[in-house]
Design a protein around this motif. Structure first.
Motif, PDB file in Angstrom:
ATOM      1  N   SER A   1     -17.988 -19.350  -7.549  1.00 51.43           N
ATOM      2  CA  SER A   1     -17.827 -20.160  -6.345  1.00 51.43           C
ATOM      3  C   SER A   1     -18.785 -21.347  -6.360  1.00 51.43           C
ATOM      4  O   SER A   1     -19.989 -21.181  -6.574  1.00 51.43           O
ATOM      5  CB  SER A   1     -18.072 -19.297  -5.106  1.00 51.43           C
ATOM      6  N   GLY A   2     -18.250 -22.535  -6.196  1.00 54.11           N
ATOM      7  CA  GLY A   2     -19.064 -23.732  -6.159  1.00 54.11           C
ATOM      8  C   GLY A   2     -19.493 -24.264  -7.508  1.00 54.11           C
ATOM      9  O   GLY A   2     -20.265 -25.226  -7.575  1.00 54.11           O
ATOM     10  N   LYS A   3     -19.011 -23.646  -8.579  1.00 50.91           N
ATOM     11  CA  LYS A   3     -19.414 -24.074  -9.922  1.00 50.91           C
ATOM     12  C   LYS A   3     -18.185 -24.474 -10.737  1.00 50.91           C
ATOM     13  O   LYS A   3     -17.056 -24.170 -10.389  1.00 50.91           O
ATOM     14  CB  LYS A   3     -20.179 -22.961 -10.633  1.00 50.91           C
ATOM     15  N   GLN A   4     -18.453 -25.165 -11.847  1.00 53.15           N
ATOM     16  CA  GLN A   4     -17.360 -25.549 -12.733  1.00 53.15           C
ATOM     17  C   GLN A   4     -16.876 -24.358 -13.546  1.00 53.15           C
ATOM     18  O   GLN A   4     -17.634 -23.405 -13.788  1.00 53.15           O
ATOM     19  CB  GLN A   4     -17.833 -26.656 -13.679  1.00 53.15           C
ATOM     20  N   ARG A   5     -15.624 -24.421 -13.953  1.00 49.08           N
ATOM     21  CA  ARG A   5     -15.079 -23.384 -14.812  1.00 49.08           C
ATOM     22  C   ARG A   5     -15.801 -23.436 -16.149  1.00 49.08           C
ATOM     23  O   ARG A   5     -16.029 -24.510 -16.717  1.00 49.08           O
ATOM     24  CB  ARG A   5     -13.573 -23.603 -15.017  1.00 49.08           C
ATOM     25  N   GLU A   6     -16.168 -22.260 -16.685  1.00 49.70           N
ATOM     26  CA  GLU A   6     -16.884 -22.212 -17.946  1.00 49.70           C
ATOM     27  C   GLU A   6     -16.189 -21.270 -18.913  1.00 49.70           C
ATOM     28  O   GLU A   6     -15.596 -20.260 -18.529  1.00 49.70           O
ATOM     29  CB  GLU A   6     -18.338 -21.768 -17.742  1.00 49.70           C
ATOM     30  N   TRP A   7     -16.314 -21.623 -20.182  1.00 44.89           N
ATOM     31  CA  TRP A   7     -15.724 -20.832 -21.252  1.00 44.89           C
ATOM     32  C   TRP A   7     -16.532 -19.559 -21.456  1.00 44.89           C
ATOM     33  O   TRP A   7     -17.769 -19.566 -21.397  1.00 44.89           O
ATOM     34  CB  TRP A   7     -15.706 -21.663 -22.527  1.00 44.89           C
ATOM     35  N   VAL A   8     -15.838 -18.450 -21.723  1.00 43.57           N
ATOM     36  CA  VAL A   8     -16.494 -17.162 -21.932  1.00 43.57           C
ATOM     37  C   VAL A   8     -16.308 -16.667 -23.368  1.00 43.57           C
ATOM     38  O   VAL A   8     -17.273 -16.258 -24.014  1.00 43.57           O
ATOM     39  CB  VAL A   8     -15.940 -16.105 -20.952  1.00 43.57           C
ATOM     40  N   ALA A   9     -15.056 -16.683 -23.857  1.00 44.64           N
ATOM     41  CA  ALA A   9     -14.797 -16.119 -25.184  1.00 44.64           C
ATOM     42  C   ALA A   9     -13.483 -16.659 -25.723  1.00 44.64           C
ATOM     43  O   ALA A   9     -12.611 -17.089 -24.966  1.00 44.64           O
ATOM     44  CB  ALA A   9     -14.769 -14.599 -25.129  1.00 44.64           C
ATOM     45  N   THR A  10     -13.366 -16.608 -27.051  1.00 47.10           N
ATOM     46  CA  THR A  10     -12.180 -17.079 -27.770  1.00 47.10           C
ATOM     47  C   THR A  10     -11.764 -16.049 -28.793  1.00 47.10           C
ATOM     48  O   THR A  10     -12.606 -15.426 -29.441  1.00 47.10           O
ATOM     49  CB  THR A  10     -12.479 -18.394 -28.515  1.00 47.10           C
ATOM     50  N   ILE A  11     -10.446 -15.900 -28.972  1.00 44.21           N
ATOM     51  CA  ILE A  11      -9.919 -15.117 -30.075  1.00 44.21           C
ATOM     52  C   ILE A  11      -8.738 -15.879 -30.663  1.00 44.21           C
ATOM     53  O   ILE A  11      -7.864 -16.340 -29.935  1.00 44.21           O
ATOM     54  CB  ILE A  11      -9.526 -13.692 -29.641  1.00 44.21           C
TER      55      ILE A  11
ATOM     56  N   ASN B   1     -15.380 -15.876 -30.810  1.00 42.34           N
ATOM     57  CA  ASN B   1     -16.625 -16.521 -30.384  1.00 42.34           C
ATOM     58  C   ASN B   1     -16.903 -16.172 -28.930  1.00 42.34           C
ATOM     59  O   ASN B   1     -15.969 -15.941 -28.142  1.00 42.34           O
ATOM     60  CB  ASN B   1     -16.522 -18.045 -30.523  1.00 42.34           C
ATOM     61  N   TYR B   2     -18.188 -16.158 -28.592  1.00 37.74           N
ATOM     62  CA  TYR B   2     -18.615 -15.830 -27.236  1.00 37.74           C
ATOM     63  C   TYR B   2     -19.615 -16.864 -26.731  1.00 37.74           C
ATOM     64  O   TYR B   2     -20.407 -17.408 -27.504  1.00 37.74           O
ATOM     65  CB  TYR B   2     -19.302 -14.462 -27.194  1.00 37.74           C
ATOM     66  N   ALA B   3     -19.607 -17.055 -25.422  1.00 37.12           N
ATOM     67  CA  ALA B   3     -20.676 -17.828 -24.798  1.00 37.12           C
ATOM     68  C   ALA B   3     -21.975 -17.039 -24.912  1.00 37.12           C
ATOM     69  O   ALA B   3     -21.970 -15.799 -24.903  1.00 37.12           O
ATOM     70  CB  ALA B   3     -20.346 -18.092 -23.336  1.00 37.12           C
TER      71      ALA B   3
ATOM     72  N   SER C   1     -24.221 -16.397 -22.883  1.00 37.51           N
ATOM     73  CA  SER C   1     -24.563 -15.563 -21.728  1.00 37.51           C
ATOM     74  C   SER C   1     -23.894 -14.192 -21.745  1.00 37.51           C
ATOM     75  O   SER C   1     -24.293 -13.311 -20.986  1.00 37.51           O
ATOM     76  CB  SER C   1     -24.178 -16.295 -20.441  1.00 37.51           C
ATOM     77  N   VAL C   2     -22.881 -14.011 -22.608  1.00 41.04           N
ATOM     78  CA  VAL C   2     -22.160 -12.736 -22.608  1.00 41.04           C
ATOM     79  C   VAL C   2     -22.255 -11.997 -23.938  1.00 41.04           C
ATOM     80  O   VAL C   2     -21.753 -10.876 -24.055  1.00 41.04           O
ATOM     81  CB  VAL C   2     -20.676 -12.935 -22.229  1.00 41.04           C
ATOM     82  N   ILE C   3     -22.907 -12.594 -24.915  1.00 41.63           N
ATOM     83  CA  ILE C   3     -23.027 -11.953 -26.229  1.00 41.63           C
ATOM     84  C   ILE C   3     -23.725 -10.608 -26.088  1.00 41.63           C
ATOM     85  O   ILE C   3     -24.764 -10.490 -25.434  1.00 41.63           O
ATOM     86  CB  ILE C   3     -23.788 -12.860 -27.212  1.00 41.63           C
ATOM     87  N   GLY C   4     -23.116  -9.594 -26.712  1.00 35.33           N
ATOM     88  CA  GLY C   4     -23.685  -8.254 -26.665  1.00 35.33           C
ATOM     89  C   GLY C   4     -23.245  -7.443 -25.463  1.00 35.33           C
ATOM     90  O   GLY C   4     -23.496  -6.232 -25.405  1.00 35.33           O
ATOM     91  N   ARG C   5     -22.572  -8.095 -24.511  1.00 33.73           N
ATOM     92  CA  ARG C   5     -22.118  -7.390 -23.305  1.00 33.73           C
ATOM     93  C   ARG C   5     -20.598  -7.406 -23.164  1.00 33.73           C
ATOM     94  O   ARG C   5     -20.010  -6.453 -22.654  1.00 33.73           O
ATOM     95  CB  ARG C   5     -22.737  -8.013 -22.060  1.00 33.73           C
ATOM     96  N   PHE C   6     -19.961  -8.481 -23.574  1.00 30.23           N
ATOM     97  CA  PHE C   6     -18.512  -8.637 -23.457  1.00 30.23           C
ATOM     98  C   PHE C   6     -17.876  -8.550 -24.833  1.00 30.23           C
ATOM     99  O   PHE C   6     -18.449  -9.000 -25.831  1.00 30.23           O
ATOM    100  CB  PHE C   6     -18.155  -9.990 -22.846  1.00 30.23           C
ATOM    101  N   THR C   7     -16.657  -8.000 -24.873  1.00 31.77           N
ATOM    102  CA  THR C   7     -15.897  -7.904 -26.115  1.00 31.77           C
ATOM    103  C   THR C   7     -14.470  -8.367 -25.870  1.00 31.77           C
ATOM    104  O   THR C   7     -13.778  -7.821 -25.003  1.00 31.77           O
ATOM    105  CB  THR C   7     -15.883  -6.473 -26.650  1.00 31.77           C
ATOM    106  N   ILE C   8     -14.041  -9.363 -26.631  1.00 30.37           N
ATOM    107  CA  ILE C   8     -12.667  -9.854 -26.540  1.00 30.37           C
ATOM    108  C   ILE C   8     -11.840  -9.202 -27.630  1.00 30.37           C
ATOM    109  O   ILE C   8     -12.331  -8.977 -28.752  1.00 30.37           O
ATOM    110  CB  ILE C   8     -12.630 -11.401 -26.650  1.00 30.37           C
TER     111      ILE C   8
END
Length: 116
Positions: free
Chosen positions: A41-51, A58-60, A62-69
């Motif tokens: 909310s109130g922020k720009q859309r940001e990239w998180v991950a690509t497959i 690839n991961y942003a 801020s999410v490396i080690g926590r998110f898995t695509i």
């Protein structure tokens, strides 16, 4: 044309997990890359991950080690497994597809809320 539908969002406590899904339909053979983005909310859309179709992932930072695509081609579905969630992960999460002709499509988004 490709249609994307996200699901799996919800409310979770900090440290918890969620798995988001993005189901693709239509001209799915034209998809080269798929992405997860998020917009707080109130922020720009940001990239998180690509497959990619070539299995490039690839991961942003801020999410490396926590998110898995991942993706299940048989189900035409892309996933985002989110572990060790933090309040700052709260956002609407969107999936995006990039086709070989350069066309891009977005899903409608799914809300993720992480309480402290």
């Amino acid at each position: 044309q490709v249609q994307l539908v996200e699901s799996g969002g919800g409310l979770v406590q900090a440290g918890g997990s969620l798995r988001l899904s993005c189901v693709a339909s239509g001209s799915i053979n034209a998809i080269n890359y798929m992405y997860w983005y998020r917009q707080a909310s109130g922020k720009q859309r940001e990239w998180v991950a690509t497959i990619g179709n070539n299995d490039i992932i690839n991961y942003a930072a801020s999410v490396i080690g926590r998110f898995t695509i991942s993706r299940d081609n048989a189900k035409n579905t892309m996933y985002l497994q989110m572990d060790s969630l933090k309040p700052e992960d709260t956002a609407i999460y969107y999936c995006r597809a990039l086709m070989d002709a350069g066309q891009t499509e977005w899903g409608q988004g799914t809300q993720v809320t992480v309480s402290s």
